[in-house]
Design a protein around this motif. Structure first.
Motif, mmCIF file in Angstrom:
data_model
loop_
_atom_site.group_PDB
_atom_site.id
_atom_site.type_symbol
_atom_site.label_atom_id
_atom_site.label_comp_id
_atom_site.label_asym_id
_atom_site.label_seq_id
_atom_site.Cartn_x
_atom_site.Cartn_y
_atom_site.Cartn_z
ATOM 1 N N GLN A 101 38.291 25.565 34.009
ATOM 2 C CA GLN A 101 38.372 25.811 35.385
ATOM 3 C C GLN A 101 39.628 26.590 36.160
ATOM 4 N N ALA A 102 39.225 27.342 37.068
ATOM 5 C CA ALA A 102 40.771 28.033 37.624
ATOM 6 C C ALA A 102 41.652 26.852 38.117
ATOM 7 N N THR A 110 45.779 30.609 39.046
ATOM 8 C CA THR A 110 44.486 31.780 38.850
ATOM 9 C C THR A 110 44.507 32.539 39.823
ATOM 10 N N SER A 114 42.948 35.600 42.442
ATOM 11 C CA SER A 114 41.873 35.172 43.186
ATOM 12 C C SER A 114 40.682 35.999 42.487
ATOM 13 N N THR A 127 33.580 29.153 39.376
ATOM 14 C CA THR A 127 33.931 30.058 40.400
ATOM 15 C C THR A 127 33.626 31.378 39.953
ATOM 16 N N PRO A 135 38.258 32.622 42.277
ATOM 17 C CA PRO A 135 38.850 31.360 43.259
ATOM 18 C C PRO A 135 38.570 31.962 44.661
#
Length: 277
Positions: free
Chosen positions: A136-137, A141, A143, A151, A155
């Motif tokens: 996961q972000a 991380t 954008s 995501t 993000p």
């Protein structure tokens, strides 16, 4: 007269017999190598070193080292380490973590550890992803990173900038290394341990499973053209324009480390009296 010189501890002697479970090629291998090289260079007695961590791939490091270790709960490594250092100031206390553990779940503790300036060395392995929980972000991380199903469009918010936050909050020593350069990282860790107060060593550490592109990216973009400064305002000005890939010791301040005066230790009888019903 005994003229035999004491045997020097090698980096290998600071490693435990436990085999790391990290993915093949993980940047964390370089970090444990750099840490043990640094401890060997300083020749710190193993019984005088304590390693504290939270949760995550990087937080397994205390188990792989042959010093005292404490694997705590998520995001709580720094308050545990702070309590340990205040209770046992003679110890060298190291803290390990990742970008999720340190800058998200433990973000509040990160800022206040910078502010308190207790004499700790915090090594953060930043790969801009939650690797242990399937990619996961994380707070750092970019954008527009679309590598996570959670995501799919990225993000959508700017990444956390840990060095600026640390400096704003009062950190006394800030450096950045890459996992591609364990020797340079070891030199930074040595200086971070020597420096009194809270020291942050930010490591660009590729996740070979969920961010494989980072291996070449960090090599290509890392640059060490920043002369270390002791001026906080100058460091902040530079960090505002930093591209996130500048390596080396970036700032060393002169704030005295926080250490309250020692209190007399209670006797066993006094402790028993306190808890008696």
């Amino acid at each position: 007269m005994n003229t035999t010189e004491p045997t020097r501890l090698t980096p290998k002697q600071y490693k435990s017999d436990i085999k790391p479970v990290w993915c093949k090629g993980c940047g964390d291998f370089s970090v444990i190598a750099a840490i043990t090289r640094g401890l060997s260079q300083l020749q710190l007695p193993r019984e005088n070193v304590a390693f504290v961590s939270g949760i995550g791939c990087s937080s397994r490091i205390p188990a792989y080292s042959a010093v005292y270790g404490f694997h705590g709960v998520h995001g709580r490594a720094l308050p545990i380490a702070t309590g340990l250092k205040l209770a046992r100031p003679e110890l060298t206390v190291l803290v390990a973590g990742g970008d999720g553990d340190g800058f998200s779940i433990g973000g509040n503790h990160f800022m206040h550890s910078c502010r308190r300036n207790v004499d700790l060395t915090y090594v953060v392995m930043d790969n801009s992803v939650y690797g242990m929980t399937k990619g996961q972000a994380s707070p750092t991380t970019a954008s527009d990173w679309t590598g996570s199903k959670l995501t799919p469009e990225g993000p959508g918010m700017p990444p956390f900038r840990p060095l600026e936050i640390a400096l704003s909050a009062g950190a006394n020593f800030i450096s950045r290394a890459t996992a591609n350069d364990p020797n340079g990282m070891a030199e930074q860790i040595v200086e971070a341990i020597r420096h009194p107060g809270f020291s942050l060593v930010h490591v660009l550490c590729p996740c070979v499973t969920y961010r494989p592109e980072q291996q070449e990216l960090f090599k290509a973009r890392a640059h060490a053209d920043w002369q270390s400064t002791t001026e906080r305002a100058e460091a902040m000005h530079r960090l505002a324009d930093d591209d996130g890939y500048t390596t080396g010791i970036l700032y060393q301040g002169d704030r005295p480390a926080f250490m309250p005066p020692p209190e007399p230790r209670a006797t066993l009888e006094q402790i028993e009296t306190e808890f008696r019903i």
